[in-house]
Design a protein around this motif. Structure first.
Motif, short mmCIF file in Angstrom:
data_model
loop_
_atom_site.label_atom_id
_atom_site.label_comp_id
_atom_site.label_asym_id
_atom_site.label_seq_id
_atom_site.Cartn_x
_atom_site.Cartn_y
_atom_site.Cartn_z
N GLU A 418 0.85 -1.23 -0.02
CA GLU A 418 -0.26 0.14 -0.01
C GLU A 418 0.79 1.18 -0.11
O GLU A 418 0.54 2.27 -0.55
CB GLU A 418 -0.79 0.12 1.22
N ARG A 419 1.96 1.20 0.64
CA ARG A 419 2.91 2.13 0.69
C ARG A 419 3.46 2.53 -0.84
O ARG A 419 3.64 3.53 -1.16
CB ARG A 419 4.03 1.85 1.67
N ASN A 420 3.77 1.61 -1.40
CA ASN A 420 4.64 1.37 -2.81
C ASN A 420 3.46 1.95 -3.91
O ASN A 420 4.06 1.94 -5.22
CB ASN A 420 5.27 0.22 -2.80
N LEU A 421 2.16 1.81 -3.54
CA LEU A 421 1.21 2.17 -4.62
C LEU A 421 1.34 3.71 -5.30
O LEU A 421 1.12 3.87 -6.41
CB LEU A 421 -0.25 1.98 -4.23
N ASN A 422 2.02 4.36 -4.36
CA ASN A 422 2.36 5.84 -4.77
C ASN A 422 3.58 5.93 -5.40
O ASN A 422 4.27 7.09 -5.60
CB ASN A 422 2.11 6.66 -3.61
N ASN A 423 4.26 4.79 -5.52
CA ASN A 423 5.81 4.91 -5.91
C ASN A 423 5.77 4.33 -7.47
O ASN A 423 5.72 3.18 -7.42
CB ASN A 423 6.79 4.07 -5.21
N LYS A 428 4.12 -1.97 -10.01
CA LYS A 428 3.94 -3.33 -10.20
C LYS A 428 4.09 -4.20 -9.30
O LYS A 428 3.10 -5.11 -8.99
CB LYS A 428 4.73 -3.65 -11.61
N GLU A 429 5.09 -4.19 -8.67
CA GLU A 429 5.48 -5.22 -7.49
C GLU A 429 4.48 -4.92 -6.43
O GLU A 429 4.20 -6.05 -5.68
CB GLU A 429 6.83 -4.62 -6.91
N ALA A 430 3.92 -3.81 -6.11
CA ALA A 430 2.93 -3.49 -5.01
C ALA A 430 1.78 -4.29 -5.17
O ALA A 430 1.09 -4.97 -4.66
CB ALA A 430 2.48 -2.00 -4.88
N LEU A 431 1.39 -3.97 -6.56
CA LEU A 431 0.09 -4.83 -7.16
C LEU A 431 0.05 -6.41 -7.17
O LEU A 431 -0.80 -7.15 -6.75
CB LEU A 431 -0.13 -4.23 -8.47
N GLU A 432 1.24 -6.90 -7.46
CA GLU A 432 1.61 -8.29 -7.42
C GLU A 432 1.43 -8.77 -6.04
O GLU A 432 1.17 -9.92 -5.74
CB GLU A 432 2.71 -8.54 -7.93
N ILE A 433 1.94 -8.05 -5.11
CA ILE A 433 1.98 -8.58 -3.82
C ILE A 433 0.45 -8.47 -3.26
O ILE A 433 -0.13 -9.53 -2.52
CB ILE A 433 2.65 -7.46 -2.83
N LEU A 434 -0.32 -7.30 -3.56
CA LEU A 434 -1.62 -7.56 -3.19
C LEU A 434 -2.63 -8.57 -3.78
O LEU A 434 -3.34 -9.29 -3.26
CB LEU A 434 -2.39 -6.17 -3.62
N ALA A 435 -2.20 -9.00 -5.11
CA ALA A 435 -2.68 -10.13 -5.78
C ALA A 435 -2.28 -11.48 -4.93
O ALA A 435 -3.29 -12.16 -4.99
CB ALA A 435 -2.19 -10.29 -7.11
N LEU A 436 -0.97 -11.52 -4.44
CA LEU A 436 -0.61 -12.90 -3.76
C LEU A 436 -1.61 -12.65 -2.72
O LEU A 436 -1.97 -13.78 -2.21
CB LEU A 436 0.79 -12.66 -3.45
N ILE A 437 -1.77 -11.90 -1.88
CA ILE A 437 -2.18 -11.82 -0.44
C ILE A 437 -3.74 -12.28 -0.88
O ILE A 437 -4.29 -13.17 -0.15
CB ILE A 437 -2.35 -10.45 0.37
N SER A 438 -4.51 -11.55 -2.00
CA SER A 438 -5.79 -12.17 -2.26
C SER A 438 -5.84 -13.41 -2.58
O SER A 438 -6.86 -14.03 -2.09
CB SER A 438 -6.42 -11.04 -3.18
N SER A 439 -4.88 -14.07 -3.31
CA SER A 439 -5.06 -15.21 -3.87
C SER A 439 -4.91 -16.14 -2.65
O SER A 439 -5.52 -17.20 -2.65
CB SER A 439 -4.01 -15.56 -4.83
#
Length: 474
Positions: A418-423, A428-439
């Motif tokens: 969430e912190r890196n969504l503004n970086n 891309k890495e932030a969204l992939e992490i969130l995808a992993l958590i959701s999965s």
């Protein structure tokens, strides 16, 4: 009699020599030996034969077969003193046969084979040299329990078999309660309600068992505090000088936040059992808790000097180091030692320990989670290496065991993402992490959305990169 014929007979016996125990599967022989000696010193006579049989087997594994024979003689003496039934000698006599065989005393080995046969022949359904009795399953279970975490599942299975035949047997119920407690502590796989119910049953059958009292108290600590306190008081009254009890009492006090009381109990206990890794680890945890309290007080305006902090960290290192020295496979003591090195800025020492741990293929899934999460926290906060920390948190989070460490890893991953969504460089890495958590949480629809956004961002970035490269050509 030929050696092949003799070995065929020996393999039919029921004892540690035929139960498939390999030396490589025993996590720490030295620590187990010390624990067995401590238990013989402090525990009731009815357990001694089992522990002497274990000492005999381990002595044989270490090449001390003459010493093994001495332990078996002590096991037989304990059985006689406790006036045990004839069938309760079967495991000890079977071990005697094996030891005499290894000592090339074939006539003596044959004598013990005959003793076993003499007992078995009067038992319906038995073979020449073995029989399926609850006492055999129980002895097997207690042996596995005392051999350490590698054998806990086998201990549970053997206790279950014994209890099917004798559901109200005190020894079987006590052992089953302990192994369920241990397994729940390791993996959280056991139903806590089942663990508590079994501890209660064991205590009802053996009301003066102070070890069961403290284990039950620890399980009730969060839900039934008054009952837990009463159990702790009674356990201390019955066993004020039994380290196997007082160590858990100290853990109870530490969890309650009563660190001084915990340290007082532990210091008395460690005088009685100075080679207990568990006790030194518990003392270290008390000092760690005091260190955490220092940090909390500092947050609220109290002045904590660098010297005070350094002294407390030094005490943590002292006791965690001793715990690891006494039991090199004490995973949690190793992690705490690494954390303490991190607090003292001995980052290289901490790194060595963490790297050894994450390369250890013998760890259970929950232990791996603990190590990866702890290493991730070290990398994030002590080495300021977010990328490597994320890798460790991912490894912990992907292990499908529901533990505090997994939740903590997931929480840190989400925070970083969430912190890196503004970086722009890390979206891309932030969204992939969130995808992993959701999965991992089973939220596949949300995971796909995050993954699609990550791919779109990647495509957009690639287009910008290509456009920039073309401009450079001109």
């Amino acid at each position: 009699m030929g050696s092949t014929d003799m070995e065929d007979k020996l393999r039919q016996l029921e004892c540690l020599f035929t139960w498939g125990v390999k030396q490589s599967d025993i996590a720490d022989l030295n620590s187990i030996l010390q624990k067995l000696h401590d238990r013989i010193r402090f525990c009731p006579l009815k357990y001694h034969a089992t522990y002497y049989n274990l000492l005999a087997f381990i002595s044989h594994l270490e090449g001390k077969t003459d010493t093994a024979l001495d332990y078996l003689q002590k096991a037989e003496s304990a059985l006689k003193e406790d006036q045990r039934k004839e069938t309760e000698y079967l495991v000890t006599f079977s071990s005697f046969a094996w030891i005499h065989y290894y000592l090339q005393r074939i006539n003596d080995a044959e004598e013990y084979l005959n003793k076993v046969n003499g007992i078995c022949k009067d038992i319906p359904g038995s073979s020449v040299y073995s029989c399926s009795l609850p006492i055999i399953h129980g002895e097997k279970a207690w042996s596995f329990l005392r051999l350490g975490r590698t054998f806990y599942e086998q201990a549970k299975e053997s206790f279950s078999k014994a209890l099917k035949e004798e559901p109200d047997n005190e020894l079987f119920n006590v052992g089953y309660a302990i192994v369920l407690y241990r397994l729940h502590g390791m993996t959280q796989a056991e139903d806590p309600g089942k663990v508590i119910a079994q501890l209660r049953k064991a205590l009802s059958l053996e009301p003066a068992n102070s070890e069961i009292m403290v284990l039950l108290a620890l399980k009730l600590q969060g839900s039934k505090r008054q009952e837990a306190q009463n159990l702790i008081k009674e356990a201390l009254r019955l066993s004020p000088d039994v380290p196997q009890v007082t160590s858990y009492v100290a853990k109870y006090f530490r969890t309650e936040g009563n660190i001084e009381e915990s340290l007082s109990v532990l210091k008395r206990a460690v005088e009685l059992a100075p080679n207990s890794s568990f006790l030194h680890h518990q003392i270290g945890l008390c000092h760690k808790q005091q260190l955490i309290q220092m940090f909390e007080e500092k947050k609220h305006g109290s002045r904590i000097s660098a010297a005070q902090k350094a002294a407390k960290v030094s005490e943590c290192i002292q006791y965690f180091s001793k715990a690891v020295e006494l039991k090199p496979n004490n995973i949690y003591a190793k992690v705490n030692l690494a954390d303490a090195f991190g607090e003292s800025r001995q980052l290289g020492e901490a790194e060595i320990i963490f790297c050894e741990l994450i390369d250890d293929n013998t760890l259970s899934e929950s232990e791996k989670q603990h190590c990866h999460t702890s290493y991730g926290l070290f990398l994030l906060y002590k080495k300021k290496d977010e990328d490597k920390a994320v890798s460790q948190f991912k490894l912990a989070f992907r292990i499908p065991v529901d533990t505090y460490e997994r939740k903590q890893a997931g929480k840190k991953l989400k925070m970083i993402a969430e912190r890196n969504l503004n970086n722009k460089k890390k979206v891309k890495e932030a969204l992939e992490i969130l995808a992993l958590i959701s999965s991992e949480k089973g939220q596949e629809t949300q995971a796909k959305k995050y993954q699609q956004r990550a791919q779109q961002h990647s495509s957009h970035t690639d287009e910008l990169t290509q456009d920039f490269a073309k401009r450079l050509e001109f």
